[in-house]
Design an enzyme around this catalytic site. Structure first.
Site, PDB file in Angstrom:
ATOM      1  N   ARG A   1      -1.074 -12.284   2.515  1.00 31.30           N
ATOM      2  CA  ARG A   1      -1.358 -10.951   3.034  1.00 31.30           C
ATOM      3  C   ARG A   1      -2.867 -10.716   3.079  1.00 31.30           C
ATOM      4  O   ARG A   1      -3.571 -10.964   2.101  1.00 31.30           O
ATOM      5  CB  ARG A   1      -0.674  -9.939   2.109  1.00 31.30           C
ATOM      6  CG  ARG A   1      -0.572  -8.555   2.663  1.00 31.30           C
ATOM      7  CD  ARG A   1       0.247  -7.695   1.736  1.00 31.30           C
ATOM      8  NE  ARG A   1      -0.437  -7.459   0.469  1.00 31.30           N
ATOM      9  CZ  ARG A   1      -0.283  -6.369  -0.276  1.00 31.30           C
ATOM     10  NH1 ARG A   1       0.555  -5.424   0.113  1.00 31.30           N
ATOM     11  NH2 ARG A   1      -0.932  -6.226  -1.403  1.00 31.30           N
TER      12      ARG A   1
ATOM     13  N   PHE B   1       8.607  -0.687  -0.579  1.00 31.70           N
ATOM     14  CA  PHE B   1       7.914  -1.159  -1.781  1.00 31.70           C
ATOM     15  C   PHE B   1       8.849  -0.995  -2.985  1.00 31.70           C
ATOM     16  O   PHE B   1       9.437   0.070  -3.178  1.00 31.70           O
ATOM     17  CB  PHE B   1       6.646  -0.317  -1.973  1.00 31.70           C
ATOM     18  CG  PHE B   1       5.693  -0.888  -2.969  1.00 31.70           C
ATOM     19  CD1 PHE B   1       4.781  -1.869  -2.600  1.00 31.70           C
ATOM     20  CD2 PHE B   1       5.693  -0.450  -4.281  1.00 31.70           C
ATOM     21  CE1 PHE B   1       3.897  -2.391  -3.526  1.00 31.70           C
ATOM     22  CE2 PHE B   1       4.805  -0.978  -5.211  1.00 31.70           C
ATOM     23  CZ  PHE B   1       3.898  -1.951  -4.836  1.00 31.70           C
TER      24      PHE B   1
ATOM     25  N   TYR C   1      -5.912   4.111  -5.086  1.00 36.46           N
ATOM     26  CA  TYR C   1      -6.746   2.929  -5.373  1.00 36.46           C
ATOM     27  C   TYR C   1      -6.743   1.878  -4.279  1.00 36.46           C
ATOM     28  O   TYR C   1      -7.386   0.860  -4.400  1.00 36.46           O
ATOM     29  CB  TYR C   1      -6.347   2.286  -6.708  1.00 36.46           C
ATOM     30  CG  TYR C   1      -4.870   1.968  -6.870  1.00 36.46           C
ATOM     31  CD1 TYR C   1      -4.311   0.848  -6.280  1.00 36.46           C
ATOM     32  CD2 TYR C   1      -4.048   2.799  -7.621  1.00 36.46           C
ATOM     33  CE1 TYR C   1      -2.968   0.567  -6.422  1.00 36.46           C
ATOM     34  CE2 TYR C   1      -2.689   2.529  -7.772  1.00 36.46           C
ATOM     35  CZ  TYR C   1      -2.159   1.414  -7.166  1.00 36.46           C
ATOM     36  OH  TYR C   1      -0.826   1.138  -7.305  1.00 36.46           O
ATOM     37  N   LYS C   2      -6.010   2.120  -3.190  1.00 37.30           N
ATOM     38  CA  LYS C   2      -5.998   1.139  -2.097  1.00 37.30           C
ATOM     39  C   LYS C   2      -7.143   1.468  -1.132  1.00 37.30           C
ATOM     40  O   LYS C   2      -8.286   1.396  -1.530  1.00 37.30           O
ATOM     41  CB  LYS C   2      -4.622   1.130  -1.447  1.00 37.30           C
ATOM     42  CG  LYS C   2      -3.589   0.563  -2.429  1.00 37.30           C
ATOM     43  CD  LYS C   2      -2.160   0.640  -1.952  1.00 37.30           C
ATOM     44  CE  LYS C   2      -1.265   0.004  -3.003  1.00 37.30           C
ATOM     45  NZ  LYS C   2       0.132   0.431  -2.888  1.00 37.30           N
TER      46      LYS C   2
ATOM     47  N   ASP D   1       5.877   7.800   2.074  1.00 35.31           N
ATOM     48  CA  ASP D   1       4.897   7.173   1.180  1.00 35.31           C
ATOM     49  C   ASP D   1       3.764   6.638   2.062  1.00 35.31           C
ATOM     50  O   ASP D   1       3.990   5.791   2.931  1.00 35.31           O
ATOM     51  CB  ASP D   1       5.567   6.032   0.388  1.00 35.31           C
ATOM     52  CG  ASP D   1       4.656   5.452  -0.674  1.00 35.31           C
ATOM     53  OD1 ASP D   1       3.428   5.495  -0.495  1.00 35.31           O
ATOM     54  OD2 ASP D   1       5.179   4.944  -1.686  1.00 35.31           O
TER      55      ASP D   1
HETATM   56  C1  LIG Z   1       0.883   0.565  -4.003  1.00 32.27           C
HETATM   57  C2  LIG Z   1       2.106   1.316  -3.752  1.00 32.27           C
HETATM   58  C3  LIG Z   1       2.675   2.085  -4.760  1.00 32.27           C
HETATM   59  C4  LIG Z   1       2.051   2.079  -6.125  1.00 32.27           C
HETATM   60  O1  LIG Z   1       2.619   2.930  -7.017  1.00 32.27           O
HETATM   61  P1  LIG Z   1       1.961   3.107  -8.450  1.00 32.27           P
HETATM   62  O2  LIG Z   1       2.764   4.136  -9.078  1.00 32.27           O
HETATM   63  O3  LIG Z   1       0.522   3.460  -8.237  1.00 32.27           O
HETATM   64  O4  LIG Z   1       2.018   1.784  -9.143  1.00 32.27           O
HETATM   65  C5  LIG Z   1       3.816   2.807  -4.454  1.00 32.27           C
HETATM   66  N1  LIG Z   1       4.375   2.753  -3.230  1.00 32.27           N
HETATM   67  C6  LIG Z   1       3.835   1.999  -2.250  1.00 32.27           C
HETATM   68  C7  LIG Z   1       4.466   1.972  -0.911  1.00 32.27           C
HETATM   69  C8  LIG Z   1       2.689   1.260  -2.482  1.00 32.27           C
HETATM   70  O5  LIG Z   1       2.178   0.502  -1.525  1.00 32.27           O
END
Ligand SMILES: *Cc1c(COP(=O)(O)O)cnc(C)c1O
Length: 412
Positions: free
Chosen positions: A371, A126, A222-223, A197
């Protein structure tokens, strides 16, 4: 369609998790396949937020830090999330965002492995994870190196120069799962530390950080956890590292005694030193409602349902893919798949927009990925069937070619 709709109806009837759907607000006419990006709103969250606003903030004002236990929210919710990721209660805290927590653990890991200069990561990680590593390297000096390699090269790239292996467990693009146990083992054999992560794993599949002997982890609220837009994130530090854990965002809430108002920073014992500033109480209260639902559900049953949902979607869209030049980029093998299915198409964006216009909400990831996320807590098998049917119809009719669907929105 490769299965009749009655097949999906039968799967819903025997679904042991079906009753959880009523615990969410799901708008009529919407099939929500984006719970991997922003989870749905639990019923309880609305009630709870009203209560926190009126009774705690509105009536008890500042006393609520003590009387309503606000100050303990980060560790209390951290202990609950720990159960979902195979961690001990005192190894997880909820604070800041995933990006910021990644900065903290990466900084500490590099300091703990100070003789080495290489961070190994996956090319398709990501972007925020890659950006955070780049920013930290910029701060530390340019003899540090971020080595981004393809998935198949990760293990062979880890060597005696590797300080940290920083990876996302389930890839946000193709939904592929990395082998946390094997990669962590390899990293440790070479003297490297690991950061996982879990943003696309937590709440969708079982994760066992301590079985894998992971060093650090971060993840998103939030996911799949349904904590609400911009919900705070969590950070895990294995107990064996607590004493050496030393992160640079040394705010007062990570101090051993924040209310001693000492001039000198002394880190708190344990995971609390991962905190920085004042906890966002409203957001934490919302997140707690989302997390509590997972504690009622059996995580193995969730994983099983998630795999059945994605299996069904794959089976239904494969003939559509063949006919309309879409390519499935998510593994068909269950063990290698998270809880999403991704398809590519040169004109992916207008196709997704056309689906959204029909109430089937998925998302688009540049350059060409459609997706679809499958949150097993509130999705039905008939939703999967209806979504695949809608996709087939849109492609068959060419409806997606209308100009309106081509205009890019700020957030895709
Ligand atoms: C959604 C996501 C993030 C989000 O990071 P934020 O700091 O909340 O914006 C980080 N890493 C991964 C792999 C994600 O899927």
């Amino acid at each position: 369609m490769s299965y009749p709709r009655t097949h999906a109806e039968a799967l819903d009837e025997s679904d042991p998790l079906a009753h959880f759907r009523e615990r969410f607000f799901i708008p009529d006419g919407v099939i929500y396949l984006d719970g991997n990006s922003l989870g749905a709103l639990p019923q309880q969250t609305k009630t709870r937020i009203e209560q926190v606003v009126q009774e705690e903030w509105g009536s008890q004002l500042i006393q609520s830090w003590n009387t309503a236990g606000w100050i303990d929210l980060p560790t209390r919710i951290g202990a609950k999330i720990a159960k979902l990721i195979g961690a001990n209660a005192d190894e997880v805290v909820v604070t800041d965002s995933t990006s910021i927590n990644l900065f903290k653990v990466l900084a500490s890991a590099l300091k703990q492995n100070a003789a080495r200069r290489v961070i190994v990561t996956e090319k398709e990680n990501f972007p925020t994870d890659l950006y955070i590593a780049q920013g930290l390297i910029d701060l530390l000096g340019h003899d540090y190196e971020l080595r981004w390699v393809s998935r198949g090269e990760i293990e062979s790239t880890i060597d005696e120069r590797t300080a940290v292996v920083m990876l996302t467990h389930v890839n946000y693009r193709n939904g592929r799962v990395l082998d946390m146990d094997a990669i962590t083992k390899r990293a440790h054999e070479k003297g490297a530390l690991t950061i996982w992560d879990l943003s696309h794993s937590v709440g969708a599949m079982s994760v066992d950080l301590n079985r894998a002997n992971a060093d650090f982890a971060v993840g998103c609220g939030y996911k799949y956890l349904n904590g609400g837009p911009g919900a705070p994130a969590f950070v895990f530090v294995a107990k064996r590292h607590h004493e050496d854990f030393s992160q640079p965002l040394t705010g007062w809430l990570g101090h051993a005694q924040p209310f001693a108002f000492d001039w000198q920073y002394t880190p708190a014992e344990g995971i609390a030193r991962a905190m920085c500033g004042t906890p966002p109480v409203l957001s934490l209260s919302a997140l707690e409602c989302g997390v509590d639902l997972f504690l009622e559900a059996d995580i193995n049953a969730l994983r099983e349902k998630s795999l059945r949902l994605t299996d069904l979607f794959i089976a239904l869209v494969q003939p559509i893919c063949k006919k309309h030049q879409l390519e499935l980029i998510t593994p068909t093998e269950q063990a290698q798949r998270g809880s999403q299915v991704s398809l590519t198409h040169a004109r992916g964006y207008p196709i997704i927009r056309a689906l959204i216009a029909r109430g089937v909400i998925g998302d688009f990831r540049a350059p060409n990925i459609l997706r679809f996320g499958f949150a097993p807590l509130y999705l039905r098998f008939v939703d999967v069937w209806d979504a695949a049917y809608a996709l087939g119809e849109i492609l068959e009719s060419g409806d997606w070619r209308r100009d309106v669907f081509d205009q890019k929105e700020k957030v895709t």
